[in-house]
Enzyme design. Structure first.
Site, PDB file in Angstrom:
ATOM      1  N   ASP A 153      42.352  44.606  41.770  1.00 57.68           N
ATOM      2  CA  ASP A 153      43.803  44.774  41.663  1.00 57.68           C
ATOM      3  C   ASP A 153      44.497  43.584  41.010  1.00 57.68           C
ATOM      4  OD1 ASP A 153      43.209  47.089  42.877  1.00 57.68           O
ATOM      5  OD2 ASP A 153      44.085  46.587  44.828  1.00 57.68           O
ATOM      6  N   GLU A 162      33.970  46.197  49.898  1.00 55.32           N
ATOM      7  CA  GLU A 162      33.565  44.795  50.206  1.00 55.32           C
ATOM      8  C   GLU A 162      32.854  44.693  51.542  1.00 55.32           C
ATOM      9  OE1 GLU A 162      36.669  45.776  49.223  1.00 55.32           O
ATOM     10  OE2 GLU A 162      36.140  45.309  47.167  1.00 55.32           O
ATOM     11  N   ASP A 175      35.215  52.351  45.668  1.00 53.65           N
ATOM     12  CA  ASP A 175      36.271  51.360  45.877  1.00 53.65           C
ATOM     13  C   ASP A 175      36.217  50.872  47.325  1.00 53.65           C
ATOM     14  OD1 ASP A 175      38.528  49.877  45.239  1.00 53.65           O
ATOM     15  OD2 ASP A 175      39.909  51.467  45.825  1.00 53.65           O
TER      16      ASP A 175
HETATM   17  C1  GLC Z   1      42.527  49.849  45.754  1.00 51.27           C
HETATM   18  C2  GLC Z   1      41.885  49.867  44.370  1.00 51.27           C
HETATM   19  C3  GLC Z   1      42.840  50.525  43.394  1.00 51.27           C
HETATM   20  C4  GLC Z   1      43.164  51.931  43.888  1.00 51.27           C
HETATM   21  C5  GLC Z   1      43.755  51.878  45.281  1.00 51.27           C
HETATM   22  C6  GLC Z   1      43.974  53.275  45.886  1.00 51.27           C
HETATM   23  O1  GLC Z   1      43.635  49.023  45.771  1.00 51.27           O
HETATM   24  O2  GLC Z   1      41.516  48.583  43.952  1.00 51.27           O
HETATM   25  O3  GLC Z   1      42.264  50.551  42.103  1.00 51.27           O
HETATM   26  O4  GLC Z   1      44.059  52.546  43.004  1.00 51.27           O
HETATM   27  O5  GLC Z   1      42.898  51.162  46.154  1.00 51.27           O
HETATM   28  O6  GLC Z   1      42.795  53.965  45.971  1.00 51.27           O
END
Ligand code: GLC
Length: 717
Positions: free
Chosen positions: A444, A359, A356
């Site tokens: 998200d 980017e 995650d």
């Molecule tokens: C980011 C991710 C989300 C995750 C959060 C906490 O917003 O896109 O899916 O739950 O981080 O890790």
């Protein structure tokens, strides 16, 4: 921060020459046949440089010198050291697909599309432009012909798909380096995707468990909760394969650690989950906490593996752990080091890795690229430098590769730990070719009806951009979901290749039972329908591996002659045989469905619908909104609670019509090079037969055939 002011001044001073072609380097055009499609490659490098190494293209081919024009009358020029401009024809009726993750209707035409990986966070709406995934591959469908353009450069790009309504497309590439542009076609749409994925790669067959239901939330805070959630699934007979652990399993968000306080017996917890036929997926972010006592930080500093500013200082930004540093995944040494760290999680029994924030996202710099500026600042004024095979390079030049290379490293790490086993990696960010390494999700979204609806065209475009293994957070990530929205989301979500319920911290609970028995009953039935379709889904992944076809397809993929389907993006084909038309609006109980030629049967109640018609159809809450084309045979798995039970579960071939065809693909669902069996299924005059195409995988399951409501056993001889 990059110095945009200087960059603006520089570009403004240069406006006098901005239209002139300043190119003084080398260019060459080559051609090759890829999957039967003519592909032209234009390679361009400024003076005294070469075309940078591609991390997207994996095909080793003989390319022949070619002098012919590029498709769509494409022309190009360099207008400053850091800016390239392209123009191409977009005839009035031509439709535009692809470009990876776009918050858009299926046809991307009429807008600007910025490709620079960006954490859109919860900001997903009509005005959002750049998103997490940047794939510079466009398909232009013009009459019976389709064309493809792939501009292989990880620098920021802006694609103008006739925003001026003058039947013209354009690209601006913000780079001081060389690039390759690939032109595909003309050829039919499926051939263009076959050629593009032939060039950039395809998904391997996923581990079967990763196609089952994945239950997530930010965060299951401790091991008791994770275990309790898994037990609820079993107690309530709701099929599920995976428990996903978000950032709170770590010690103060330090990657490759676990919290001793909240997960004191992490390994024992995983073992218990495994015994209960669950796998565990853990999140891993790229930001490494800047903490001189933390081994991952110490190692990275010692081996010089983190990104640094042009004056040699560590680049530090805030993410979940507070001040953090960022691995430079462009360097092979960093990838190797990072891949080894996956071993920490693998040895604890973790089955898959969720990458995650890659980017990469920074809390104080949401969008390091400013699309309003005519060019990017020089390398040494960019946020930090990275080390490419060609030497030091400003981050923006290669930013779009960050997520792809991180997930590549995760995949390689899992393969090292468990050679021969199919790795499961999920990534938020990616570039062309990310499908070789990872599945993706749309980031998200929110618990909004609008996002439920948008997930269809978004996933269609992602799939046409080569990334077939994709999904969106079911129930919606941000905001609070509702019983109705969650149920409707499952009705569509059971057709997402990546099938995960996930939700933001503080959002109301959205596990399948969160809204009481009636909703739970609906969702149980819907998840069971997903599991029953798993053999069909495996067939589709097999098809993807062979020809790059996505699982979710726009209707014109199979009905290119039917003008009625050209603008439909609230229904889609799930493989060739299943048409999905879900309810996408609050309190609706009916919707209009367009049926292409042929006859169609409701998957739920066998009701028949004539093709070539639009019909108003009642879809009560909890209905599977799918229709099977007459002439299809759908292999369906008997009920299981986890894919761990799948190898023994009987398969029933549901035959739709007296004369029908289908496929069955079987393997062990785990090994990278598993033996497999493939059968052609054939029904003639209600007489069913299985013909082996290849049969190296010996299955011990039983098979049944269901024709006209009658179910009989079929013995494979
Ligand atoms: C980011 C991710 C989300 C995750 C959060 C906490 O917003 O896109 O899916 O739950 O981080 O890790």
């Amino acid at each position: 921060m990059p110095d945009w002011t200087k960059a603006r001044e520089r570009a403004t001073n240069a406006t006098a020459t901005i239209d002139a072609n300043v190119f003084r380097g080398q260019s060459a055009t080559h051609t090759a046949l890829v999957e039967g499609v003519k592909v032209q490659r234009l390679s361009v490098a400024p003076a005294n440089s070469s075309v940078p190494t591609s991390f997207a293209v994996s095909l080793d081919k003989e390319w022949n010198v070619d002098k012919s024009d590029l498709p769509l009358k494409l022309t190009w020029k360099q207008t400053s050291d850091a800016r390239w401009e392209f123009k191409f024809d977009l005839r009035r009726e031509a439709r535009c697909y692809g470009l990876g993750e776009r918050y858009s209707s299926l046809n991307l035409r009429g807008a600007m599309h910025t490709l620079s990986t960006t954490d859109t966070s919860l900001d997903q709406h009509e005005s959002v432009d750049a998103m997490y995934i940047a794939i510079p591959f466009l398909i232009v469908q013009d009459g019976a012909d389709a064309y493809g353009l792939f501009l292989d450069s990880p620098a920021p790009q802006r694609w103008d798909l006739d925003s001026g309504l003058i039947n013209e497309g354009g690209i601006v590439l913000y780079s001081r380096r060389g690039w390759s542009l690939y032109g595909f076609g003309p050829a039919p749409l499926p051939s263009i995707v076959a050629a593009y994925t032939g060039l950039t790669g395809r998904h391997e067959l996923p581990p079967l468990w990763s196609l089952g239901h994945q239950q997530s939330r930010w965060s299951y805070p401790d091991q008791e909760t994770a275990l309790a959630i898994s037990e609820e699934f079993r107690r309530r007979n709701i099929p599920c394969d995976t428990i996903v652990l978000d950032i709170d399993y770590m010690d103060d968000y330090r990657v490759f650690t676990t919290s001793l306080e909240r997960f004191p017996d992490f390994q024992a917890m995983v073992e218990q989950l495994n015994q209960n036929k669950f796998k565990v997926v853990t999140i891993v972010d790229p930001g490494v906490k800047k903490d001189s006592k933390y081994h991952v930080y110490q190692e990275g500093v010692k081996q010089d593996l983190f990104c640094k500013t042009s004056d040699g200082k560590l680049f530090v930004e805030n993410v979940w752990p507070g001040k953090s540093v960022f691995p430079d995944f462009l360097q092979p040494e960093t990838r190797e080091w990072w891949s080894k760290h996956q071993g920490f999680l693998a040895r604890l029994g973790v089955s898959g890795i969720w990458n995650d924030m890659n980017e990469p996202a920074f809390f104080n710099m949401r969008t390091p690229f400013d699309p309003q500026c005519p060019e990017t600042p020089p390398d040494d004024q960019q946020p930090f430098m990275q080390t490419s095979p060609e030497g030091k390079v400003g981050h923006l030049e290669v930013r779009n590769l960050y997520g792809l290379l991180m997930s590549r490293s995760a995949r390689e790490g899992l393969l090292k730990e468990r050679p021969g086993e199919r790795p499961f990696v999920l990534t938020r960010s990616g570039y062309a070719g990310v499908q070789k390494h990872s599945a993706i999700w749309l980031g998200d979204n929110s618990s909004w009806w609008e996002h439920l609806a948008k997930s269809i065209p978004m996933l269609l475009n992602v799939g046409l951009s080569g990334v077939a293994f994709a999904g969106a957070d079911i129930g919606g990530f941000g905001a609070n979901t509702s019983a109705e929205l969650l149920t409707r989301w499952y009705e569509l979500g059971i057709f997402y290749p990546f099938f995960r319920n996930h939700c933001i911290m503080g959002g109301c609970p959205q596990e399948p039972w969160a809204f009481g028995p009636r909703t739970e009953e609906h969702i149980r039935k819907l998840i069971a329908a997903r599991y029953s379709l798993l053999p069909y889904i495996q067939n589709l992944f097999w098809e993807h591996k062979r020809c790059g076809a996505p699982l979710l397809r726009p209707l014109d993929w199979h009905y290119p002659q039917d003008e009625n389907v050209f603008q439909i993006d609230d229904q889609f084909l799930f493989g060739e045989s299943i048409l999905v038309a879900p309810i996408l609006h609050r309190s609706h109980t009916h919707r209009y469905v367009y049926f292409p030629e042929g006859q169609w049967y409701s998957l739920e109640n066998n009701r028949r619908y004539a093709g070539g018609t639009v019909q108003r159809i009642r879809l009560e809450l909890g209905t599977v909104p799918a229709f099977v084309k007459e002439g299809s045979i759908i292999p369906c798995l008997d009920p299981v609670q986890s894919t761990a039970e799948a190898p023994q579960a009987p398969i029933t071939f549901r035959v739709f019509g007296c004369d029908a065809k289908g496929k069955l693909f079987e393997d062990d669902g785990i090994s990278l090079n598993s033996e497999y069996s493939e059968y052609d299924l054939l029904c003639t005059n209600s007489e069913f037969q299985m013909h082996k195409v290849y049969d190296k995988y010996n299955s011990s399951r039983r098979y049944f055939v269901q024709i006209d409501g009658r179910k009989t056993e079929y013995r494979l001889t």
